[in-house]
Design a protein around this motif. Sequence first.
Motif, mmCIF file in Angstrom:
data_model
loop_
_atom_site.group_PDB
_atom_site.id
_atom_site.type_symbol
_atom_site.label_atom_id
_atom_site.label_comp_id
_atom_site.label_asym_id
_atom_site.label_seq_id
_atom_site.Cartn_x
_atom_site.Cartn_y
_atom_site.Cartn_z
ATOM 1 N N MET A 3 -8.166 2.647 9.933
ATOM 2 C CA MET A 3 -9.374 1.858 9.816
ATOM 3 C C MET A 3 -9.289 0.637 10.708
ATOM 4 N N LYS A 4 -10.405 0.311 11.345
ATOM 5 C CA LYS A 4 -10.393 -0.725 12.345
ATOM 6 C C LYS A 4 -11.186 -1.931 11.893
ATOM 7 N N VAL A 5 -10.915 -3.062 12.523
ATOM 8 C CA VAL A 5 -11.690 -4.281 12.343
ATOM 9 C C VAL A 5 -12.206 -4.674 13.698
ATOM 10 N N ASP A 84 -7.903 -16.301 1.547
ATOM 11 C CA ASP A 84 -6.670 -16.132 0.794
ATOM 12 C C ASP A 84 -5.999 -14.805 1.180
ATOM 13 N N LYS A 85 -4.728 -14.665 0.857
ATOM 14 C CA LYS A 85 -4.012 -13.419 1.105
ATOM 15 C C LYS A 85 -4.653 -12.283 0.309
ATOM 16 N N GLY A 86 -4.402 -11.074 0.729
ATOM 17 C CA GLY A 86 -4.980 -9.898 0.083
ATOM 18 C C GLY A 86 -5.722 -9.048 1.095
ATOM 19 N N THR A 87 -6.269 -7.936 0.639
ATOM 20 C CA THR A 87 -7.016 -7.017 1.500
ATOM 21 C C THR A 87 -8.496 -7.112 1.187
ATOM 22 N N TYR A 88 -9.299 -7.343 2.214
ATOM 23 C CA TYR A 88 -10.753 -7.494 2.083
ATOM 24 C C TYR A 88 -11.407 -6.248 2.666
ATOM 25 N N VAL A 118 1.273 -15.828 4.162
ATOM 26 C CA VAL A 118 0.856 -14.423 4.128
ATOM 27 C C VAL A 118 -0.576 -14.318 4.624
ATOM 28 N N GLN A 119 -0.752 -13.619 5.721
ATOM 29 C CA GLN A 119 -2.083 -13.505 6.301
ATOM 30 C C GLN A 119 -2.917 -12.452 5.572
ATOM 31 N N PRO A 120 -4.223 -12.666 5.472
ATOM 32 C CA PRO A 120 -5.093 -11.667 4.841
ATOM 33 C C PRO A 120 -5.273 -10.453 5.748
ATOM 34 N N THR A 121 -5.680 -9.352 5.150
ATOM 35 C CA THR A 121 -5.989 -8.130 5.886
ATOM 36 C C THR A 121 -7.467 -7.820 5.720
ATOM 37 N N ILE A 122 -8.179 -7.625 6.829
ATOM 38 C CA ILE A 122 -9.588 -7.241 6.796
ATOM 39 C C ILE A 122 -9.661 -5.756 7.125
ATOM 40 N N SER A 123 -10.121 -4.954 6.179
ATOM 41 C CA SER A 123 -10.115 -3.506 6.332
ATOM 42 C C SER A 123 -11.524 -2.951 6.426
#
Length: 295
Positions: A3-5, A84-88, A118-123
């Motif tokens: 999956m791309k951003v 914030d950290k986590g997957t969006y 910890v960097q967030p992930t945009i999915s």
Amino acid sequence: GRMKVSLCILLFVLLVLGSVDPNQAATNVWFVSVSSGNDAWSGTLSAPNAAHTDGPFASLARARQQLTTVNKTSCSSPLTIHIDKGTYYVGDHFQLTSADSGTRACPIIYTNYPANSVQPTISGGMLLPPFKAVSANVWSTTYNGTNGFYPKQLWVNNVRAVRARLPSISGNYYWSGTLHPGAPDANRYGIVYNESSSPSSWSFYNKGDVSFMLYRSWTLHRTPIASVFPDNRTVLFEIPTSASEIPGSFVDPGTSGRRFYLENVKEGLDEQTEWYADRTTGMYKLRCIIMLLFL
């Protein structure tokens, strides 16, 4: 691919997933937290308050919308969104357009939380509803095909699951020739498969969901199956009728021994870490031990 951003970074729009100077002169600051936020809140607090009546936003879309309410012509300091950290999961590309631009005096900044390493992930993917057991080792869930989109990849705990296929993961079928439009259908291309290397039966459940996966050199072509004629070992494809619009593999005559396999076949759901999607019911099935993690 995974999956791309897609980010369109325009003039005066900064996307910085590193640390930010906490002393910067930003008078307009909002926070987004996928784990503790709520899009009904103001977004001006980095964490929920004691009464749980206000706190950060939960989604990037809500934060982006907030920026549209600011008069950027009268703004004189950065507009900052802390993530914030986590997957969006945005379900698509996270695309910034000209409407998201700031100004030289009022740039827009997307960055991670202050002091958060910890960097967030945009999915660009989507979270499926929880899976439920339907038999001893098959779990299923339902997805309604939002906007007509039916994914061809499923990731479980950051591991890509194998789409149910025939033959098994280590095997292939073979075809011996190609068909230009003509008999048995004047409007479709197809192939002639080797009788000694083919499925024992083409009577698959919901054949319209099966993908024909054809190798050519280092590429792999995917096309839906329109129809199968076992009597003359012919498979016809749901592809354009113009030869200029389709892969050369399908119209290159005189070659033999090319490999293919069939993907998203319910009858092929027979090994661990395999999954199958049924578009007629919106049901996704995953057959594997890893599904125990959904308990």
